[in-house]
Design a protein around this motif. Structure first.
Motif, PDB file in Angstrom:
ATOM      1  N   ASP A 119       0.829  -1.204   0.000  1.00 40.64           N
ATOM      2  CA  ASP A 119       0.000   0.000   0.000  1.00 40.64           C
ATOM      3  C   ASP A 119       0.864   1.255   0.000  1.00 40.64           C
ATOM      4  O   ASP A 119       0.528   2.260  -0.653  1.00 40.64           O
ATOM      5  CB  ASP A 119      -0.925  -0.003   1.213  1.00 40.64           C
ATOM      6  N   LEU A 120       1.984   1.214   0.706  1.00 39.53           N
ATOM      7  CA  LEU A 120       2.899   2.352   0.725  1.00 39.53           C
ATOM      8  C   LEU A 120       3.467   2.618  -0.670  1.00 39.53           C
ATOM      9  O   LEU A 120       3.633   3.775  -1.072  1.00 39.53           O
ATOM     10  CB  LEU A 120       4.031   2.093   1.725  1.00 39.53           C
ATOM     11  N   ALA A 169       6.421   4.414 -13.363  1.00 37.11           N
ATOM     12  CA  ALA A 169       5.568   4.197 -12.186  1.00 37.11           C
ATOM     13  C   ALA A 169       4.439   3.231 -12.502  1.00 37.11           C
ATOM     14  O   ALA A 169       4.089   2.371 -11.675  1.00 37.11           O
ATOM     15  CB  ALA A 169       5.011   5.533 -11.694  1.00 37.11           C
ATOM     16  N   GLU A 170       3.871   3.337 -13.688  1.00 39.81           N
ATOM     17  CA  GLU A 170       2.799   2.421 -14.075  1.00 39.81           C
ATOM     18  C   GLU A 170       3.317   0.988 -14.204  1.00 39.81           C
ATOM     19  O   GLU A 170       2.594   0.029 -13.921  1.00 39.81           O
ATOM     20  CB  GLU A 170       2.162   2.885 -15.386  1.00 39.81           C
ATOM     21  N   GLU A 171       4.560   0.838 -14.614  1.00 45.32           N
ATOM     22  CA  GLU A 171       5.158  -0.501 -14.685  1.00 45.32           C
ATOM     23  C   GLU A 171       5.272  -1.105 -13.282  1.00 45.32           C
ATOM     24  O   GLU A 171       5.049  -2.315 -13.096  1.00 45.32           O
ATOM     25  CB  GLU A 171       6.527  -0.428 -15.355  1.00 45.32           C
ATOM     26  N   LEU A 180       2.676  -5.133  -8.996  1.00 52.74           N
ATOM     27  CA  LEU A 180       2.277  -5.368  -7.605  1.00 52.74           C
ATOM     28  C   LEU A 180       1.678  -6.757  -7.368  1.00 52.74           C
ATOM     29  O   LEU A 180       1.969  -7.377  -6.335  1.00 52.74           O
ATOM     30  CB  LEU A 180       1.323  -4.270  -7.133  1.00 52.74           C
ATOM     31  N   PRO A 181       0.860  -7.304  -8.272  1.00 56.16           N
ATOM     32  CA  PRO A 181       0.385  -8.678  -8.048  1.00 56.16           C
ATOM     33  C   PRO A 181       1.525  -9.693  -7.990  1.00 56.16           C
ATOM     34  O   PRO A 181       1.484 -10.647  -7.190  1.00 56.16           O
ATOM     35  CB  PRO A 181      -0.534  -8.923  -9.248  1.00 56.16           C
ATOM     36  N   TRP A 182       2.531  -9.508  -8.842  1.00 58.74           N
ATOM     37  CA  TRP A 182       3.716 -10.387  -8.785  1.00 58.74           C
ATOM     38  C   TRP A 182       4.414 -10.253  -7.440  1.00 58.74           C
ATOM     39  O   TRP A 182       4.790 -11.255  -6.813  1.00 58.74           O
ATOM     40  CB  TRP A 182       4.671 -10.032  -9.927  1.00 58.74           C
ATOM     41  N   VAL A 200       9.632  -5.461   0.018  1.00 61.99           N
ATOM     42  CA  VAL A 200       8.574  -6.469   0.100  1.00 61.99           C
ATOM     43  C   VAL A 200       9.152  -7.854   0.413  1.00 61.99           C
ATOM     44  O   VAL A 200       8.726  -8.499   1.386  1.00 61.99           O
ATOM     45  CB  VAL A 200       7.711  -6.482  -1.174  1.00 61.99           C
ATOM     46  N   PRO A 201      10.108  -8.377  -0.359  1.00 61.86           N
ATOM     47  CA  PRO A 201      10.649  -9.694  -0.004  1.00 61.86           C
ATOM     48  C   PRO A 201      11.399  -9.705   1.318  1.00 61.86           C
ATOM     49  O   PRO A 201      11.361 -10.710   2.042  1.00 61.86           O
ATOM     50  CB  PRO A 201      11.571 -10.034  -1.187  1.00 61.86           C
ATOM     51  N   LEU A 202      12.072  -8.616   1.654  1.00 63.66           N
ATOM     52  CA  LEU A 202      12.789  -8.562   2.928  1.00 63.66           C
ATOM     53  C   LEU A 202      11.820  -8.676   4.098  1.00 63.66           C
ATOM     54  O   LEU A 202      12.061  -9.429   5.049  1.00 63.66           O
ATOM     55  CB  LEU A 202      13.593  -7.269   3.029  1.00 63.66           C
ATOM     56  N   VAL A 203      10.726  -7.947   4.039  1.00 63.31           N
ATOM     57  CA  VAL A 203       9.745  -7.987   5.114  1.00 63.31           C
ATOM     58  C   VAL A 203       9.096  -9.364   5.197  1.00 63.31           C
ATOM     59  O   VAL A 203       8.914  -9.919   6.292  1.00 63.31           O
ATOM     60  CB  VAL A 203       8.685  -6.886   4.907  1.00 63.31           C
ATOM     61  N   ALA A 204       8.761  -9.943   4.059  1.00 66.94           N
ATOM     62  CA  ALA A 204       8.118 -11.259   4.048  1.00 66.94           C
ATOM     63  C   ALA A 204       9.028 -12.345   4.606  1.00 66.94           C
ATOM     64  O   ALA A 204       8.557 -13.323   5.189  1.00 66.94           O
ATOM     65  CB  ALA A 204       7.689 -11.619   2.624  1.00 66.94           C
ATOM     66  N   ALA A 205      10.344 -12.160   4.437  1.00 63.47           N
ATOM     67  CA  ALA A 205      11.305 -13.160   4.900  1.00 63.47           C
ATOM     68  C   ALA A 205      11.900 -12.824   6.263  1.00 63.47           C
ATOM     69  O   ALA A 205      12.909 -13.421   6.668  1.00 63.47           O
ATOM     70  CB  ALA A 205      12.429 -13.306   3.879  1.00 63.47           C
ATOM     71  N   LEU A 206      11.287 -11.870   6.964  1.00 65.84           N
ATOM     72  CA  LEU A 206      11.712 -11.503   8.319  1.00 65.84           C
ATOM     73  C   LEU A 206      13.122 -10.943   8.358  1.00 65.84           C
ATOM     74  O   LEU A 206      13.872 -11.147   9.309  1.00 65.84           O
ATOM     75  CB  LEU A 206      11.598 -12.714   9.260  1.00 65.84           C
ATOM     76  N   ARG A 207      13.488 -10.217   7.302  1.00 68.90           N
ATOM     77  CA  ARG A 207      14.799  -9.579   7.224  1.00 68.90           C
ATOM     78  C   ARG A 207      14.680  -8.081   7.495  1.00 68.90           C
ATOM     79  O   ARG A 207      13.599  -7.501   7.419  1.00 68.90           O
ATOM     80  CB  ARG A 207      15.415  -9.785   5.836  1.00 68.90           C
TER      81      ARG A 207
END
Length: 360
Positions: free
Chosen positions: A151-152, A337-339, A344-346, A189-196
């Motif tokens: 969302d950010l 930015a549109e790219e 985001l779904p990926w 995003v991946p860092l947060v998901a992996a607890l990094r």
């Protein structure tokens, strides 16, 4: 050569544990005297790293001072204290909220899940630590944090100027930052998901290591593609760093007291802003250095402008760097930015895959 601690610094460098003690001394001697002082805690790499790790020359110790004030003063930023580079920021006490609020915030949750409280006159910070440390890795909170990061990204990209806006003759760093940081947050995003640790300057290097360790290097390549530097060669990045350093030299000499990032463009900030980028390039991570090159260049131009100095001699170098990323005009930044929005779904799928792996 081993280190012998003298004021927190040894002959062979400073260990993270010693640097944390220096931070605690600063809080006790200086921070606690600030009006509205309500505590302090560590954030960033000096919190996440093992105590015995050597603190590199491109690393600082992040200290967050909690103030009971609606509008805290401009943060001190980077400065040397007992031989250690500290970066001190201020946080309004109301910004902390409940433990659930903290668990949803990727930066605050990362700070409170480890024992990093430096001072706690009310007991509130330790109470937050106890709750957050026990719930930090729970999948529901990991998903809440990654959703908040996504969302950010959206909200930051919403600030990108319209594609039809005229660029004019001057470079406007503030018009670049929404695209740059909206794109750069994708690496969190991946860092947060992996607890990094969702690190700031070296976010792309950290994500590269994480995804390679999971056998997912192709996802890192896509992150670099979104930033526009996947095909950028080391020679070209080194050239941009050289041009940036001249802008940095000019901005270092001027004063802009109201600018929150003034200390990043100073003698104290040079080892991080310039030396840190040079270190990444030397390690073969030239593409991963690009994000911080753009951020630092924008800060140099902003500081020059706020100081009333002429930044025009350095604008062409900024344009050249942005052109290499396909982001040198409003129309091109809008398209980039549109790219990111389309990706985001990926990113959500990647976050879920990493969340599931770390929940096993």
């Amino acid at each position: 050569m081993g280190e012998v601690e003298v004021g927190g610094v040894g002959t062979g460098g400073v260990r993270v544990g010693a640097a944390r003690r220096v931070a605690r001394r600063w809080v006790a001697r200086e921070g606690a005297a600030l009006p509205g002082f309500a505590g302090a805690f560590l954030t960033g790499s000096a919190l996440w790293a093992p105590a015995g790790t050597l603190l590199g020359p491109a690393s600082d110790v992040d200290v967050m001072v909690v103030l009971d004030a609606a509008e805290p003063p401009v943060k001190p930023g980077k400065f040397r204290y007992d031989g250690v580079l500290l970066e001190v920021s201020y946080l309004p006490a109301a910004r902390l909220g409940s433990a659930e609020d903290v668990l949803r915030d990727h930066h605050l949750a990362g700070a409170f899940h480890l024992p990093g409280v430096l001072a706690d006159p009310t007991g509130r910070l330790e109470a937050l630590h106890r709750t957050v440390s026990g719930e930090f890795a729970a999948p529901r909170w990991v998903r809440a944090r990654t959703a908040a990061v996504l969302d950010l990204i959206r909200r930051t990209l919403d600030q990108v100027e319209p594609a039809a806006e005229r660029q004019g003759s001057a470079v406007r760093p503030e018009a670049v930052n929404a695209w740059l940081f909206g794109t750069g947050i994708t690496a969190h995003v991946p860092l947060v998901a992996a607890l990094r640790n969702p690190t700031v300057r070296s976010r792309y290097a950290a994500t590269r290591e994480l995804l390679a360790g999971h056998g997912l290097p192709h996802h890192h390549e896509r992150l670099l593609e979104l930033l526009g530097c996947a095909e950028l060669g080391a020679d070209r990045v080194e050239r941009h760093l050289g041009v940036l350093e001249r802008a940095f030299d000019a901005a270092e000499r001027v004063t802009a007291a109201s600018y929150p990032f003034a200390s990043d463009v100073s003698a104290s900030g040079r080892p991080v802003s310039i030396g840190g980028s040079r270190d990444l390039i030397a390690r073969g991570l030239h593409r991963e250095a690009v994000f911080w090159l753009v951020a630092t260049y924008a800060r140099c131009l902003t500081k020059l402008s706020l100081a009333g100095a002429d930044g025009s001699p350095y604008e062409d170098g900024f344009r050249d760097l942005l052109a290499d990323l396909g982001a040198d005009t409003p129309a091109r930044r809008h398209r980039r930015a549109e790219e990111v929005r389309a990706a985001l779904p990926w990113l959500r799928g990647l976050a879920e895959e990493l969340t599931v792996r770390h929940a096993r």
